[in-house]
Design an enzyme around this catalytic site. Sequence first.
Site, PDB file in Angstrom:
ATOM      1  N   ALA A  16      34.915  63.422 111.712  1.00 42.58           N
ATOM      2  CA  ALA A  16      34.523  64.568 110.897  1.00 42.58           C
ATOM      3  C   ALA A  16      33.134  65.004 111.333  1.00 42.58           C
ATOM      4  CB  ALA A  16      34.512  64.203 109.411  1.00 42.58           C
ATOM      5  N   GLY A  44      32.337  60.620 110.444  1.00 41.16           N
ATOM      6  CA  GLY A  44      33.612  59.964 110.173  1.00 41.16           C
ATOM      7  C   GLY A  44      33.431  58.492 110.459  1.00 41.16           C
ATOM      8  N   GLY A  46      35.386  55.944 111.313  1.00 40.85           N
ATOM      9  CA  GLY A  46      35.952  55.406 112.537  1.00 40.85           C
ATOM     10  C   GLY A  46      35.196  55.864 113.773  1.00 40.85           C
ATOM     11  N   SER A  47      34.868  57.148 113.827  1.00 42.12           N
ATOM     12  CA  SER A  47      34.133  57.676 114.966  1.00 42.12           C
ATOM     13  C   SER A  47      32.744  57.063 115.048  1.00 42.12           C
ATOM     14  CB  SER A  47      34.035  59.199 114.869  1.00 42.12           C
ATOM     15  OG  SER A  47      33.316  59.732 115.972  1.00 42.12           O
ATOM     16  N   GLY A 227      23.393  45.482 101.809  1.00 39.35           N
ATOM     17  CA  GLY A 227      22.265  46.402 101.861  1.00 39.35           C
ATOM     18  C   GLY A 227      20.999  45.681 102.309  1.00 39.35           C
ATOM     19  N   GLY A 230      20.961  41.888 103.336  1.00 42.71           N
ATOM     20  CA  GLY A 230      21.566  41.357 104.550  1.00 42.71           C
ATOM     21  C   GLY A 230      23.079  41.342 104.515  1.00 42.71           C
ATOM     22  N   ASP A 258      28.624  51.477 109.244  1.00 38.78           N
ATOM     23  CA  ASP A 258      29.367  51.718 110.484  1.00 38.78           C
ATOM     24  C   ASP A 258      28.617  51.132 111.680  1.00 38.78           C
ATOM     25  OD1 ASP A 258      31.235  53.123 108.988  1.00 38.78           O
ATOM     26  OD2 ASP A 258      30.197  55.030 109.283  1.00 38.78           O
TER      27      ASP A 258
END
EC number: 2.7.1.15
Length: 310
Positions: A16, A44, A46-47, A227, A230, A258
């Site tokens: 996205a 996005g 996954g990207s 966060g 860790g 990600d």
Amino acid sequence: MTDIQKSGVTILGIFAVDVTFLAPRLPAIGETLAGSGFVMGPGGKGSNQAVAAARAGGEVRFITKIGKDAFGDIGLKTWAEAGATARVQRIDSHPTGSAFIFVNDANGQNAIIVYAGASGTLSPDDLDLEKETIAASKVFVTQLEQPVDAALRGLEIARAAGTITVFNPAPATAFPDEIYRLSDYIAPNETEAAMLTGIAPGTVDDARKAGDALLAKGAKNALITLGGNGVLLHNATQSVHLPARAAGEVIDTTGAGDAFLGGFSAALSKGLDPVEAARYGSATAGISVTRRGAAASMPTAAEIEAFLRS
């Protein structure tokens, strides 16, 4: 196919284009609020994970769908520049996905609305077309921004081929219990872990309890990101907490999870043991939050390794 023949990471997910607005707060309904900044770029989950893994030194294939539009062109350019191989279908029936991102300009916290677009049409049949790609990979990663049945099929193919499976249950939504049993690593953040288990991991001990609940559901390992606290790698024989390390001032947490998963999966595919791979992922995320944007913030392998040595 033997494990010796396997290499790299295959990631299933959405692409996205992120449109990011910086402001002191979200506006109320009916209110117009002056922002302090604007950025448009690739996103996005996954990207982002594919870009992070490729920049972190992984051999990466990314499975998705995009529209035949300008936003789709941005995706192709993004993966080429990162060094990820695009296993991508372009379709006429849906536009490329997009995401609205609000970033608090004081503390870097974010809120996101995602429309999957073309990626939202990913189906089990699409995964069957990529069976050989998945089977040849050392690691397979997926999330829940694309349809659940596509994620399930990808995990089934990976498990049957002996490929290591990493499941990121984000966004937290209903999915079949079978997915737990197909997950070598289930990798939620603390909010997602609480939604899946009913246990809010406010402390490391709480995170271990949430990890036990995820193992009881069938996952082999729980990899819970906490966060600023860790990450916890938790399984039946060990429970390792890796504190977060600051790489600089935190200015934007968009894509931090990600970045972690991209770095972790890349390291795992290169043969690092799970604890060291989690440490590598933590360093990847630690650098990313010092930069604006999602894909744009992902560090290179050289930067990650320099930070780990520092």
